[in-house]
Design an enzyme around this catalytic site. Structure first.
Site, PDB file in Angstrom:
ATOM      1  N   GLY A  55       0.830  -1.202   0.000  1.00  0.00           N
ATOM      2  CA  GLY A  55       0.000   0.000   0.000  1.00  0.00           C
ATOM      3  C   GLY A  55       0.857   1.241   0.000  1.00  0.00           C
ATOM      4  O   GLY A  55       2.058   1.178   0.279  1.00  0.00           O
ATOM      5  N   CYS A  82       5.265  -6.249   1.376  1.00  0.00           N
ATOM      6  CA  CYS A  82       5.670  -4.842   1.390  1.00  0.00           C
ATOM      7  C   CYS A  82       5.051  -4.101   2.586  1.00  0.00           C
ATOM      8  O   CYS A  82       5.413  -4.365   3.713  1.00  0.00           O
ATOM      9  CB  CYS A  82       5.321  -4.191   0.053  1.00  0.00           C
ATOM     10  SG  CYS A  82       6.207  -2.654  -0.197  1.00  0.00           S
ATOM     11  N   TYR A  83       4.081  -3.208   2.355  1.00  0.00           N
ATOM     12  CA  TYR A  83       3.451  -2.531   3.499  1.00  0.00           C
ATOM     13  C   TYR A  83       2.890  -3.557   4.485  1.00  0.00           C
ATOM     14  O   TYR A  83       2.935  -3.348   5.702  1.00  0.00           O
ATOM     15  CB  TYR A  83       2.344  -1.593   2.996  1.00  0.00           C
ATOM     16  CG  TYR A  83       1.644  -0.852   4.112  1.00  0.00           C
ATOM     17  CD1 TYR A  83       2.219   0.280   4.680  1.00  0.00           C
ATOM     18  CD2 TYR A  83       0.425  -1.300   4.612  1.00  0.00           C
ATOM     19  CE1 TYR A  83       1.595   0.952   5.724  1.00  0.00           C
ATOM     20  CE2 TYR A  83      -0.209  -0.639   5.656  1.00  0.00           C
ATOM     21  CZ  TYR A  83       0.374   0.486   6.208  1.00  0.00           C
ATOM     22  OH  TYR A  83      -0.243   1.146   7.238  1.00  0.00           O
ATOM     23  N   HIS A 169       7.801  -7.675  -3.971  1.00  0.00           N
ATOM     24  CA  HIS A 169       6.479  -8.063  -4.495  1.00  0.00           C
ATOM     25  C   HIS A 169       6.535  -9.380  -5.279  1.00  0.00           C
ATOM     26  O   HIS A 169       6.867  -9.373  -6.456  1.00  0.00           O
ATOM     27  CB  HIS A 169       5.934  -6.954  -5.406  1.00  0.00           C
ATOM     28  CG  HIS A 169       5.530  -5.740  -4.645  1.00  0.00           C
ATOM     29  ND1 HIS A 169       4.260  -5.549  -4.164  1.00  0.00           N
ATOM     30  CD2 HIS A 169       6.254  -4.658  -4.245  1.00  0.00           C
ATOM     31  CE1 HIS A 169       4.203  -4.396  -3.515  1.00  0.00           C
ATOM     32  NE2 HIS A 169       5.397  -3.833  -3.552  1.00  0.00           N
ATOM     33  N   GLU A 171       4.110 -10.994  -6.384  1.00  0.00           N
ATOM     34  CA  GLU A 171       2.987 -11.078  -7.319  1.00  0.00           C
ATOM     35  C   GLU A 171       3.292 -10.470  -8.683  1.00  0.00           C
ATOM     36  O   GLU A 171       2.561 -10.724  -9.640  1.00  0.00           O
ATOM     37  CB  GLU A 171       1.738 -10.422  -6.710  1.00  0.00           C
ATOM     38  CG  GLU A 171       1.752  -8.900  -6.603  1.00  0.00           C
ATOM     39  CD  GLU A 171       2.478  -8.361  -5.362  1.00  0.00           C
ATOM     40  OE1 GLU A 171       3.328  -9.079  -4.808  1.00  0.00           O
ATOM     41  OE2 GLU A 171       2.224  -7.209  -4.967  1.00  0.00           O
ATOM     42  N   ASP A 227     -20.901 -10.746 -20.332  1.00  0.00           N
ATOM     43  CA  ASP A 227     -21.189 -10.770 -18.896  1.00  0.00           C
ATOM     44  C   ASP A 227     -22.659 -11.104 -18.620  1.00  0.00           C
ATOM     45  O   ASP A 227     -22.962 -12.018 -17.846  1.00  0.00           O
ATOM     46  CB  ASP A 227     -20.836  -9.427 -18.236  1.00  0.00           C
ATOM     47  CG  ASP A 227     -19.409  -9.013 -18.529  1.00  0.00           C
ATOM     48  OD1 ASP A 227     -18.613  -9.904 -18.878  1.00  0.00           O
ATOM     49  OD2 ASP A 227     -19.101  -7.817 -18.433  1.00  0.00           O
ATOM     50  N   LYS A 369     -12.814 -10.627 -15.778  1.00  0.00           N
ATOM     51  CA  LYS A 369     -13.365 -10.805 -17.134  1.00  0.00           C
ATOM     52  C   LYS A 369     -12.865 -12.086 -17.820  1.00  0.00           C
ATOM     53  O   LYS A 369     -13.634 -12.812 -18.433  1.00  0.00           O
ATOM     54  CB  LYS A 369     -12.973  -9.590 -17.981  1.00  0.00           C
ATOM     55  CG  LYS A 369     -13.572  -9.579 -19.355  1.00  0.00           C
ATOM     56  CD  LYS A 369     -14.894  -8.888 -19.317  1.00  0.00           C
ATOM     57  CE  LYS A 369     -15.503  -8.707 -20.670  1.00  0.00           C
ATOM     58  NZ  LYS A 369     -16.739  -7.920 -20.562  1.00  0.00           N
TER      59      LYS A 369
END
Ligand code: XMP
Length: 513
Positions: A55, A82-83, A169, A171, A227, A369
């Site tokens: 963050g 991280c944060y 990170h 990710e 959708d 999506k």
């Protein structure tokens, strides 16, 4: 088997959604919730583990966001990123310091403990970091499991309480073996099984929908996009003809669109589909209107009116179904001014009329999506629905600059049809975000044979984008541009000039109005 879930507490990182995606790529369901969600609420979800996201805040400032301390007493495995690592450190009585020496971008990580999180990894690897705060003192019970040259404490772990944290990170794709680190957390630390996939999602959704709705009736506005189509098919599988779909022809659709919707959903999938042609009403209200915002407002209003009229015809309808996706859910709940809390420039005209007093049912509200497209594939929806380019609710009305009339709509349909055909022929349809034509409110002089002409100008728009928020114009090959232009000018009577829009968004928008 009940669904295993990993909860991600969102501290506002631009990568929070990426964490959720990476977890799901490992076939484990994940959910992002606000950082300050009470611990009891989290416990009630029975997660297999928690991830504390990064963050923009700093724990060294007084106003920094903290989670409910109770999360550390739930006995759940926790991974801080991280944060998230700094929050863990400060809460559990370690120390974090702010320094001017930021660590930003790629950096070499040296692994000091290759158990658990860093299992099956080489001794050093490239990781991606972005921080100005550093852990300077370990919380009691923790040890350092990795370091970089600038950050002596780049990862910490407490094996007994199963709490782990990394300053970088995992990710993002720039972190080498980032996925291995996350999957170590999921499978080795949390004991997940990795059985979540689209097939299991379909099964669970159908069962849940059956339970929730029982014998009640549901109404759904079908737009022709993927959708609402997937939402409709899932609910249809659960409750059959008690789902009433409504497709509204507002007269602003592209060529062949209403026929296609009827063909696919009524004939092939046997949905209980009401097709209502209200094009005259829409066009009447749009008569003489040239202001873009006014057009949008009229179309939105009229759409809701027609939808309500149709819904009221169905007796005992209790639910309204919508194809809302996860990114919209995340945006609407973001507790911090995070990058995901963007301001929407428009809303879908299929939105819920506030006073309809129907309960909402949104079977796709947990999905991204591309996951919806995978489900669409599982459900055998045809490719032209699955990969349909986005089409705005106000339709062709916002692609006709100036007044919308039947003649101009017909003209634009003919132009647009050729644009799409040639983009498809060139194999570009699925690779671009949108490709379409706009009819301009000017005429230009031309010459055809020996005759002087004075006719309409069409603009071609073709853009690349990830989410519609920013976009770049596509550098279409000259041959494709030439083919499109030739076909339009030769085949569509009333257009003698084609221009190509080379504006990016921002500062332009994708649509012209
Ligand atoms: P703009 O023109 O704002 O468009 O750059 C961004 C994306 O949103 C689509 N769009 C809409 N979609 N209702 C919709 O459902 C609308 O009122 C609307 N306006 C724009 C547009 O086609 C593009 O993909």
């Amino acid at each position: 088997m009940t669904r295993q879930i990993i909860i991600i507490l969102d501290f506002g990182s631009q990568y929070t959604q990426l964490i959720a995606r990476r977890v799901r790529e490992n076939k484990v369901f994940s959910k992002i919730i606000p950082f300050n969600t009470p611990a009891e609420e989290i416990a009630a979800m029975s997660p297999k583990g928690l991830i504390l996201s990064g963050g923009p805040a700093s724990v060294t400032s007084k106003k920094s966001p903290y989670p409910d301390k109770g999360i550390f007493k739930l006995g759940l495995p926790i991974l801080g990123i991280c944060y998230g690592m700094q929050v863990i450190t400060e809460t559990l009585k370690g120390r974090v310091k702010h320094t001017k020496k930021r660590e930003f971008g790629k950096t070499e990580l040296f692994i000091d403990d290759n158990r658990d999180l860093f299992n099956h990894l080489p001794g050093n690897l490239t990781c991606w970091a972005s921080h100005g705060d550093f852990v300077t003192k370990l919380p009691p019970g923790f040890h350092t499991s990795a370091h970089t040259l600038n950050t002596p404490i780049a990862a910490i772990s407490n094996r007994r309480s199963k709490i782990y944290a990394v300053q970088f990170h995992p990710e993002v794709t720039h972190t080498e073996k980032g996925n291995q680190i996350l999957s170590n957390f999921l499978f080795k630390v949390c004991g997940c099984l990795g059985r979540w996939n689209m097939r299991s999602f379909i099964k669970e959704t159908i069962e849940n929908t059956k339970k929730i709705i029982a014998k009640d009736k549901v109404v759904l506005g079908l737009s022709g996009g993927v959708d609402s189509a997937v939402a409709a098919l899932l609910i249809h599988k659960a409750i059959g003809r008690n789902l009433r779909c409504i497709f509204i022809n507002n007269g602003l659709l592209r060529a062949g669109e209403s026929e296609q919707v009827k063909e696919v959903f009524r004939t092939a999938f046997h949905l209980n589909l009401g097709y209502v042609d209200r094009s005259k009403r829409f066009l009447m209200r749009l008569r003489g209107v040239t202001d873009p915002e006014e057009k949008r407002k009229i179309i939105g209003d009229e759409f809701i009116k027609v939808f309500e009229e149709e819904a009221h015809k169905i007796k005992k309808v209790k639910y309204l179904a919508q194809g809302t996706l996860y990114p919209d859910v995340i945006e609407s709940m973001s507790p911090i001014g995070s990058p995901s809390a963007r301001i929407k420039s428009h809303h879908n005209v299929g939105g819920l009329p506030a006073h309809m007093k129907l309960k909402l049912i949104e079977p796709l509200r947990d999905l991204f999506k591309d996951e919806v497209r995978l489900i669409a594939r599982e459900l055998n929806l045809p490719d032209n629905v699955i990969f349909r380019q986005p089409f705005p609710g106000p339709g062709l009305a916002i692609r006709i600059v100036g007044e919308v009339t039947c003649e101009r709509l017909d003209l634009l349909r003919e132009v647009d049809k050729r644009v799409l055909e040639e983009i498809r022929n060139a194999g570009l349809y699925e690779g671009v975000w949108q490709s379409f034509a706009v009819l301009l409110p000017i005429k230009s002089v031309g010459v055809m044979g020996d005759e002087r002409t004075y006719e309409n100008v069409a603009a071609l728009r073709c853009v690349l984008s990830v989410d519609g928020m920013t976009a770049d114009w596509v550098k279409l090959p000259y041959e494709v541009l030439e083919k499109i232009s030739n076909r339009i000018i030769n085949e569509v009577k009333g257009v003698n000039r084609v221009v190509y829009d080379i504006s990016s968004k921002p500062p332009a928008t994708i649509e012209w109005e």
